[in-house]
Scaffold this motif. Sequence first.
Motif, PDB file in Angstrom:
ATOM      1  N   PRO A  69       0.821  -1.219   0.000  1.00 48.21           N
ATOM      2  CA  PRO A  69       0.000   0.000   0.000  1.00 48.21           C
ATOM      3  C   PRO A  69       0.855   1.270   0.000  1.00 48.21           C
ATOM      4  N   ALA A  70       0.451   2.229  -0.821  1.00 51.59           N
ATOM      5  CA  ALA A  70       1.167   3.514  -0.899  1.00 51.59           C
ATOM      6  C   ALA A  70       1.210   4.190   0.465  1.00 51.59           C
ATOM      7  N   GLU A  71       0.157   4.046   1.259  1.00 56.57           N
ATOM      8  CA  GLU A  71       0.138   4.640   2.599  1.00 56.57           C
ATOM      9  C   GLU A  71       1.245   4.051   3.472  1.00 56.57           C
ATOM     10  N   LEU A  72       1.518   2.750   3.299  1.00 56.55           N
ATOM     11  CA  LEU A  72       2.577   2.107   4.079  1.00 56.55           C
ATOM     12  C   LEU A  72       3.954   2.572   3.615  1.00 56.55           C
ATOM     13  N   THR A  73       4.187   2.605   2.314  1.00 59.12           N
ATOM     14  CA  THR A  73       5.506   3.055   1.848  1.00 59.12           C
ATOM     15  C   THR A  73       5.754   4.506   2.252  1.00 59.12           C
ATOM     16  N   ALA A  74       4.716   5.332   2.208  1.00 55.47           N
ATOM     17  CA  ALA A  74       4.859   6.723   2.652  1.00 55.47           C
ATOM     18  C   ALA A  74       5.192   6.781   4.142  1.00 55.47           C
ATOM     19  N   ALA A  75       4.561   5.932   4.937  1.00 55.47           N
ATOM     20  CA  ALA A  75       4.821   5.901   6.381  1.00 55.47           C
ATOM     21  C   ALA A  75       6.241   5.431   6.671  1.00 55.47           C
ATOM     22  N   ILE A  76       6.716   4.444   5.914  1.00 54.30           N
ATOM     23  CA  ILE A  76       8.086   3.950   6.099  1.00 54.30           C
ATOM     24  C   ILE A  76       9.087   5.059   5.796  1.00 54.30           C
ATOM     25  N   ARG A  77       8.856   5.776   4.712  1.00 45.69           N
ATOM     26  CA  ARG A  77       9.743   6.899   4.357  1.00 45.69           C
ATOM     27  C   ARG A  77       9.665   8.006   5.412  1.00 45.69           C
ATOM     28  N   ALA A  78       8.453   8.330   5.855  1.00 42.57           N
ATOM     29  CA  ALA A  78       8.278   9.387   6.868  1.00 42.57           C
ATOM     30  C   ALA A  78       8.952   9.006   8.188  1.00 42.57           C
ATOM     31  N   ALA A  79       9.044   7.699   8.469  1.00 45.96           N
ATOM     32  CA  ALA A  79       9.685   7.228   9.699  1.00 45.96           C
ATOM     33  C   ALA A  79      11.212   7.245   9.596  1.00 45.96           C
ATOM     34  N   GLY A  80      11.734   7.543   8.387  1.00 46.47           N
ATOM     35  CA  GLY A  80      13.183   7.707   8.258  1.00 46.47           C
ATOM     36  C   GLY A  80      13.898   6.748   7.340  1.00 46.47           C
ATOM     37  N   ALA A  81      13.189   5.804   6.714  1.00 47.30           N
ATOM     38  CA  ALA A  81      13.856   4.876   5.795  1.00 47.30           C
ATOM     39  C   ALA A  81      14.072   5.564   4.447  1.00 47.30           C
ATOM     40  N   THR A  82      15.274   5.449   3.911  1.00 47.34           N
ATOM     41  CA  THR A  82      15.547   5.977   2.579  1.00 47.34           C
ATOM     42  C   THR A  82      15.510   4.876   1.535  1.00 47.34           C
ATOM     43  N   SER A  83      15.705   3.634   1.963  1.00 49.55           N
ATOM     44  CA  SER A  83      15.534   2.485   1.068  1.00 49.55           C
ATOM     45  C   SER A  83      15.323   1.230   1.898  1.00 49.55           C
ATOM     46  N   TRP A  84      14.651   0.257   1.264  1.00 46.31           N
ATOM     47  CA  TRP A  84      14.402  -1.039   1.903  1.00 46.31           C
ATOM     48  C   TRP A  84      14.316  -2.054   0.782  1.00 46.31           C
ATOM     49  N   THR A  85      15.230  -2.991   0.772  1.00 43.29           N
ATOM     50  CA  THR A  85      15.269  -4.026  -0.257  1.00 43.29           C
ATOM     51  C   THR A  85      15.164  -5.379   0.421  1.00 43.29           C
ATOM     52  N   ILE A  86      14.389  -6.288  -0.182  1.00 46.98           N
ATOM     53  CA  ILE A  86      14.245  -7.649   0.332  1.00 46.98           C
ATOM     54  C   ILE A  86      14.659  -8.616  -0.772  1.00 46.98           C
ATOM     55  N   TRP A  87      15.576  -9.521  -0.449  1.00 48.58           N
ATOM     56  CA  TRP A  87      15.968 -10.599  -1.347  1.00 48.58           C
ATOM     57  C   TRP A  87      15.421 -11.898  -0.781  1.00 48.58           C
ATOM     58  N   ARG A  88      15.096 -12.841  -1.680  1.00 48.79           N
ATOM     59  CA  ARG A  88      14.616 -14.161  -1.248  1.00 48.79           C
ATOM     60  C   ARG A  88      15.519 -15.238  -1.816  1.00 48.79           C
ATOM     61  N   SER A  89      15.913 -16.189  -0.960  1.00 45.69           N
ATOM     62  CA  SER A  89      16.628 -17.391  -1.361  1.00 45.69           C
ATOM     63  C   SER A  89      15.861 -18.553  -0.753  1.00 45.69           C
ATOM     64  N   GLY A  90      15.093 -19.256  -1.568  1.00 48.35           N
ATOM     65  CA  GLY A  90      14.203 -20.293  -1.036  1.00 48.35           C
ATOM     66  C   GLY A  90      13.186 -19.633  -0.128  1.00 48.35           C
ATOM     67  N   THR A  91      13.169 -20.053   1.130  1.00 50.40           N
ATOM     68  CA  THR A  91      12.243 -19.450   2.093  1.00 50.40           C
ATOM     69  C   THR A  91      12.901 -18.361   2.936  1.00 50.40           C
ATOM     70  N   ASP A  92      14.197 -18.165   2.765  1.00 49.11           N
ATOM     71  CA  ASP A  92      14.923 -17.144   3.525  1.00 49.11           C
ATOM     72  C   ASP A  92      14.763 -15.780   2.865  1.00 49.11           C
ATOM     73  N   LEU A  93      14.449 -14.784   3.685  1.00 52.85           N
ATOM     74  CA  LEU A  93      14.299 -13.410   3.225  1.00 52.85           C
ATOM     75  C   LEU A  93      15.363 -12.560   3.898  1.00 52.85           C
ATOM     76  N   PHE A  94      16.079 -11.782   3.102  1.00 48.52           N
ATOM     77  CA  PHE A  94      17.121 -10.912   3.618  1.00 48.52           C
ATOM     78  C   PHE A  94      16.759  -9.470   3.285  1.00 48.52           C
ATOM     79  N   HIS A  95      16.652  -8.647   4.313  1.00 50.08           N
ATOM     80  CA  HIS A  95      16.258  -7.253   4.177  1.00 50.08           C
ATOM     81  C   HIS A  95      17.485  -6.380   4.405  1.00 50.08           C
ATOM     82  N   VAL A  96      17.627  -5.331   3.621  1.00 45.55           N
ATOM     83  CA  VAL A  96      18.615  -4.289   3.884  1.00 45.55           C
ATOM     84  C   VAL A  96      17.850  -2.975   3.914  1.00 45.55           C
ATOM     85  N   ILE A  97      17.945  -2.287   5.043  1.00 44.80           N
ATOM     86  CA  ILE A  97      17.229  -1.039   5.269  1.00 44.80           C
ATOM     87  C   ILE A  97      18.248   0.064   5.510  1.00 44.80           C
TER      88      ILE A  97
END
Length: 103
Positions: A25-53
């Motif tokens: 949701p656009a409201e969520l991405t806007a809230a994440i940015r407003a909370a101070g995140a400049t980027s958030w990327t998620i990679w998936r390998s099988g069932t493992d998820l790796f986030h870099v914020i």
Amino acid sequence: MRIALHTKVRADRIEEYEAAHREVPAELTAAIRAAGATSWTIWRSGTDLFHVIDCEDYAALLAELEQLPVNIAWQARMDELLDVAHDYSADGAGAGLPVAWEL
């Protein structure tokens, strides 16, 4: 600051997880940015998820998002899909993966 996290999607819910992330949701991405995140990327390998914020202050980001209705709704949706979820509590601020090496 840069934070790396590890979560895990349920093996039988991978397609639903990926579909949900095509429609964050656009409201969520806007809230994440407003909370101070400049980027958030998620990679998936099988069932493992790796986030870099990338953010100014990860603990402050979590505190800002933890009780936000749009984030609460999103986390409820993710709870159905994940075996290991992202921890938005104050304790979650210490859940980042330790740096083993950096260039």
